[in-house]
Design a protein around this motif. Sequence first.
Motif, short mmCIF file in Angstrom:
data_model
loop_
_atom_site.label_atom_id
_atom_site.label_comp_id
_atom_site.label_asym_id
_atom_site.label_seq_id
_atom_site.Cartn_x
_atom_site.Cartn_y
_atom_site.Cartn_z
N ARG A 170 -1.89 -41.47 5.68
CA ARG A 170 -2.93 -40.27 5.56
C ARG A 170 -1.96 -39.54 4.33
O ARG A 170 -2.04 -38.16 4.55
CB ARG A 170 -3.11 -39.61 6.67
CG ARG A 170 -4.09 -40.27 7.38
CD ARG A 170 -4.53 -39.46 8.64
NE ARG A 170 -5.54 -40.10 9.33
CZ ARG A 170 -6.96 -39.76 9.05
NH1 ARG A 170 -7.26 -38.91 8.09
NH2 ARG A 170 -7.64 -40.46 9.62
N ARG A 201 1.74 -39.93 11.24
CA ARG A 201 2.60 -39.08 11.10
C ARG A 201 3.83 -39.79 11.68
O ARG A 201 5.08 -39.87 11.01
CB ARG A 201 2.79 -37.70 11.93
CG ARG A 201 3.90 -36.79 11.64
CD ARG A 201 4.14 -36.63 10.35
NE ARG A 201 5.37 -35.67 10.03
CZ ARG A 201 6.71 -36.26 9.75
NH1 ARG A 201 6.54 -37.44 9.57
NH2 ARG A 201 7.64 -35.25 9.78
N VAL A 202 3.76 -40.80 12.63
CA VAL A 202 5.21 -41.52 12.88
C VAL A 202 5.39 -42.66 11.91
O VAL A 202 6.23 -43.68 12.18
CB VAL A 202 4.81 -42.12 14.34
CG1 VAL A 202 4.75 -40.87 15.33
CG2 VAL A 202 3.77 -42.91 14.42
N ASP A 214 -5.60 -41.77 13.30
CA ASP A 214 -5.60 -40.13 12.92
C ASP A 214 -4.24 -39.62 12.70
O ASP A 214 -3.08 -40.43 12.28
CB ASP A 214 -6.09 -39.52 14.37
CG ASP A 214 -5.17 -39.66 15.36
OD1 ASP A 214 -4.03 -40.02 15.21
OD2 ASP A 214 -5.29 -39.25 16.64
N ALA A 215 -4.27 -38.50 12.34
CA ALA A 215 -3.06 -37.87 11.62
C ALA A 215 -1.95 -37.89 12.50
O ALA A 215 -0.81 -37.90 11.94
CB ALA A 215 -3.42 -36.43 11.41
N THR A 216 -1.98 -37.63 13.88
CA THR A 216 -0.78 -37.69 14.75
C THR A 216 -0.14 -39.09 14.60
O THR A 216 1.02 -39.26 14.63
CB THR A 216 -1.24 -37.44 16.02
OG1 THR A 216 -1.79 -36.19 16.11
CG2 THR A 216 -0.04 -37.61 16.90
N SER A 217 -0.96 -40.36 14.66
CA SER A 217 -0.38 -41.49 14.79
C SER A 217 0.10 -42.05 13.37
O SER A 217 0.97 -42.70 13.20
CB SER A 217 -1.39 -42.80 15.03
OG SER A 217 -2.53 -42.67 14.39
#
Length: 81
Positions: free
Chosen positions: A5, A69-70, A64-67
């Motif tokens: 992303r 980011r890792v 999604d953005a949270t997944s």
Amino acid sequence: MWHARVVKARSSAAELVVTGHVRINGTRETSPGHAIKLGDVITVALDRTVRVLKVTGFNERRGDATSARVLYEELGDAKRN
């Protein structure tokens, strides 16, 4: 870059690479299909900033953005002149 992303569309990621705005481990990349590996450092010139990202993981699908980011560690963010 699309999976993580960093950009909104695959075509945007490909255009950044083709136009010379992406470096992998300090070397300018011109092939959108170039494979990356864990630990690679990707430098991307976006808008008026430069993002330096270290690859820390991969996903089979765009999440999604949270997944997303890792998948990378942000190493730096410097203003472009």
